[in-house]
Design a protein around this motif. Structure first.
Motif, PDB file in Angstrom:
ATOM      1  N   PHE A 178       0.791  -1.046   0.188  1.00 35.53           N
ATOM      2  CA  PHE A 178      -0.197  -0.111   0.102  1.00 35.53           C
ATOM      3  C   PHE A 178       0.893   1.332   0.087  1.00 35.53           C
ATOM      4  CE2 PHE A 178      -2.658  -2.855   1.814  1.00 35.53           C
ATOM      5  CZ  PHE A 178      -4.149  -2.991   0.549  1.00 35.53           C
ATOM      6  N   ILE A 179       1.137   1.345   0.420  1.00 33.17           N
ATOM      7  CA  ILE A 179       2.872   2.322   0.403  1.00 33.17           C
ATOM      8  C   ILE A 179       3.243   2.769  -0.697  1.00 33.17           C
ATOM      9  CG2 ILE A 179       5.510   3.107   1.124  1.00 33.17           C
ATOM     10  CD1 ILE A 179       3.522   3.212   3.449  1.00 33.17           C
ATOM     11  N   ARG A 181       1.081   1.261  -3.540  1.00 33.24           N
ATOM     12  CA  ARG A 181       0.479   1.835  -4.352  1.00 33.24           C
ATOM     13  C   ARG A 181       0.216   3.223  -4.066  1.00 33.24           C
ATOM     14  NH1 ARG A 181      -5.493   0.136  -5.154  1.00 33.24           N
ATOM     15  NH2 ARG A 181      -6.967   2.343  -5.682  1.00 33.24           N
ATOM     16  N   SER A 182       0.483   3.781  -3.136  1.00 33.17           N
ATOM     17  CA  SER A 182       0.683   5.556  -2.565  1.00 33.17           C
ATOM     18  C   SER A 182       1.285   6.399  -4.022  1.00 33.17           C
ATOM     19  CB  SER A 182       0.678   5.872  -1.450  1.00 33.17           C
ATOM     20  OG  SER A 182       0.553   6.826  -1.135  1.00 33.17           O
ATOM     21  N   LYS A 183       2.845   5.667  -3.669  1.00 37.20           N
ATOM     22  CA  LYS A 183       3.797   6.259  -5.085  1.00 37.20           C
ATOM     23  C   LYS A 183       3.143   5.836  -6.276  1.00 37.20           C
ATOM     24  CE  LYS A 183       7.504   4.713  -1.852  1.00 37.20           C
ATOM     25  NZ  LYS A 183       9.028   3.842  -1.497  1.00 37.20           N
ATOM     26  N   VAL A 185       0.486   5.811  -7.511  1.00 32.86           N
ATOM     27  CA  VAL A 185      -1.288   7.617  -7.971  1.00 32.86           C
ATOM     28  C   VAL A 185      -0.417   8.882  -8.019  1.00 32.86           C
ATOM     29  CG1 VAL A 185      -2.295   8.045  -6.732  1.00 32.86           C
ATOM     30  CG2 VAL A 185      -2.460   5.592  -7.317  1.00 32.86           C
ATOM     31  N   LYS A 186       1.160   8.642  -7.305  1.00 35.20           N
ATOM     32  CA  LYS A 186       1.734  10.117  -7.077  1.00 35.20           C
ATOM     33  C   LYS A 186       2.225  10.311  -8.296  1.00 35.20           C
ATOM     34  CE  LYS A 186       4.969  12.468  -4.462  1.00 35.20           C
ATOM     35  NZ  LYS A 186       5.993  13.274  -2.984  1.00 35.20           N
ATOM     36  N   THR A 270     -10.663   2.554  -8.980  1.00 35.58           N
ATOM     37  CA  THR A 270     -10.015   3.426  -9.328  1.00 35.58           C
ATOM     38  C   THR A 270      -9.454   3.344 -10.789  1.00 35.58           C
ATOM     39  OG1 THR A 270      -9.244   4.015  -6.417  1.00 35.58           O
ATOM     40  CG2 THR A 270      -8.672   5.144  -8.366  1.00 35.58           C
ATOM     41  N   THR A 476      -1.359  -1.161 -10.311  1.00 31.75           N
ATOM     42  CA  THR A 476      -1.002  -1.806  -8.673  1.00 31.75           C
ATOM     43  C   THR A 476      -0.668  -3.272  -8.553  1.00 31.75           C
ATOM     44  OG1 THR A 476      -2.008  -0.066  -7.716  1.00 31.75           O
ATOM     45  CG2 THR A 476      -0.715  -1.569  -6.217  1.00 31.75           C
TER      46      THR A 476
END
Length: 496
Positions: A178-179, A181-183, A185-186, A270, A476
């Motif tokens: 999940f870390i 995944r955030s990267k 999207v960013k 998403t 992801t």
């Protein structure tokens, strides 16, 4: 067995509540503390200390303040070791009674799962492990329930999804997904912004469900006394913005489809959708390659991924192949030769390709591709030359009106992107919608409905436009080597 487990759990709950009361009564400690200022994380401490010797650390006398959850605890009497986990990782702390005086009683009473703050000096044990010799601790939160088994973590799949907080506490690999995944999207946002796209938001509640072939969720607005739909795509509203002159827009947002659930489908998910005025498929192919590369490099600098035994280099140029050519290679059937519906059905029967009664030739061609080709596309491949019937929002090919200017991106046997040169002819669009409405009447619940307001918008003129959709969840999965969409969704949909 269940009764025994319940009894053991109840015993632990009772003991932990007794410890909570003792903190209040015996030590005057608030078991649920207050704001705590820290200056370091576990990762920072390892970065500073792991490559230094015991003597170098002793000379450095580096003092740090950290906070985290107790994941393991060892020792008794005059010394205690414990593993403390924060968002960045885990670090060991070392407590000595002679250093802490009255504070030593706090660490002795701490259970696995409790959250505490610590200050102390970075050192190494005789065994060479980076450790913090603590001189002070602060109680921050008492855990009234035990953690999952400390040796095996949380392994029950159902519990991992229903109680994601336990999964994140117990399974560092899941936390890392999940870390990442955030990267991802960013990185996508950064790329889109860098090429002049404007991030926007469009309605989730809509008067009609359009922009995709999917069954919507229906809800009711009490004040207006009308049925509304959770969006199945962001497409039609984003293209209204192109009509309005925004020229380059994108949205990363939640989509809802009232369909089946499996390892690649969840009712809410998403997507990224983007639309560039004055573009066509060639521009969108470049955009798509760069998006995928940016996402991959955000978690692996060389852009190489390992997915289910396949090593795939996403830094190389992606292949470009015609759908009908790929089908011909696998089956020998040439769908570029014009055939009637009866012939198409006969070919499907001969090749064990299933089809619906309301399908036309184009649907059958697409099903041949899904059956014989899709899983074989391991290296990144743009598949173009899609049948008109399965692409109601795409512009027709100039020399072949039975096919449209559309591609899908395939990697490791799965689809990761869908793009059109957008249909901007309102007369043609109405005819496509009407054909979709006829399909719906004949039993296709996923066919598009007629969106009169969107057609009216097109009548005001929409520039030639290239559009793209990418599923963030599936991307992801690919980049983190996960086989189930539930492993990249923090809170997947579950049966009650």
């Amino acid at each position: 067995m269940t009764e025994k487990i319940d009894t053991e759990l109840n015993d632990q709950l009772r003991v932990r509540r007794q410890k909570l009361q003792a903190l209040k009564d015996d030590l005057g400690i608030d078991p649920f503390g207050h704001r705590f200022e820290r200056d370091s994380y576990a990762k920072d401490i390892h970065s500073f200390a792991d490559n230094k010797s015991k003597e170098e650390l002793d000379a450095a006398k580096k003092h740090v303040i950290i906070a985290g959850r107790i994941m393991a605890k060892r020792g008794a009497g005059k010394i205690i070791f414990a593993d403390i986990r924060d968002v960045s990782g885990t670090v060991q702390i070392y407590a000595r009674r002679d250093d802490l005086a009255d504070n030593y009683a706090l660490i002795r009473r701490a259970d696995l799962g409790d959250i505490l703050g610590f200050s102390g000096t970075v050192m190494k044990t005789d065994a060479g492990e980076t450790t913090i010799l603590i001189d002070k601790l602060t109680w921050l939160s008492k855990a009234l329930r035990p953690l999952p088994d400390k040796y095996h973590g949380l392994t029950d799949i159902d519990t991992r999804y229903r109680k994601r907080y336990l999964d994140l506490i117990s399974n560092p690999k899941s936390f890392e997904v999940f870390i990442k995944r955030s990267k991802i999207v960013k990185a996508i946002r950064n790329y889109m912004d860098s090429i002049g796209f404007l991030e926007v938001e469009t309605p989730i509640l809509q008067n009609s469900a359009g922009g995709a072939a999917a069954r919507p969720f229906v809800t009711h607005h009490n004040a207006l006394d009308i049925d509304m739909y959770l969006r199945i795509a962001t497409e039609l509203y984003l293209k209204r913005l192109i009509v309005g002159g925004m020229e380059r827009v994108y949205e990363i947002g939640r989509i809802f489809r009232n369909e089946g659930m499996d390892t690649r489908h969840n009712p809410e998910f998403t997507t990224l959708e983007s639309y560039g005025a004055y573009w066509d498929l060639s521009d969108v192919m470049i955009e798509t390659e760069n998006i995928i590369r940016a996402a991959a490099k955000s978690i692996n600098e060389d852009g190489v991924i390992d997915y289910q035994g396949h090593k795939i280099d996403l830094s190389k140029d992606f292949a470009k192949r015609s759908m009908t050519e790929l089908i011909k290679e696998k089956t020998g059937i040439d769908f570029d030769k014009k055939i009637d519906l009866e012939t198409a059905r006969k070919l499907a029967n001969e090749n064990n390709v299933k089809y619906e009664s309301f399908w036309g030739v184009g649907h059958i061609i697409a099903e041949f591709f899904d059956t014989f080709v899709e899983k074989s596309l391991i290296e990144p491949t743009f598949v173009y030359h899609f049948p008109l019937e399965v692409s109601p929002l795409a512009k027709k090919e100039d020399n072949n009106p039975d096919f449209v200017q559309r591609f899908e991106l395939y990697i490791a046997g799965g689809e990761y992107g869908n793009a059109f040169t957008e249909l901007n002819d309102p007369i043609d669009q109405r005819q496509r919608f009407e054909a979709q409405a006829a399909e719906r009447e004949n039993g296709n619940d996923e066919a598009e409905s007629i969106d009169e307001d969107y057609i009216e918008a097109l009548e005001h003129g929409m520039a030639p436009t290239g559009g793209l959709g990418i599923g963030i969840d599936r991307l992801t999965m690919l980049l983190t080597n996960q086989t189930s969409v539930r492993d990249v969704l923090l809170f997947p949909t579950m049966r009650n």
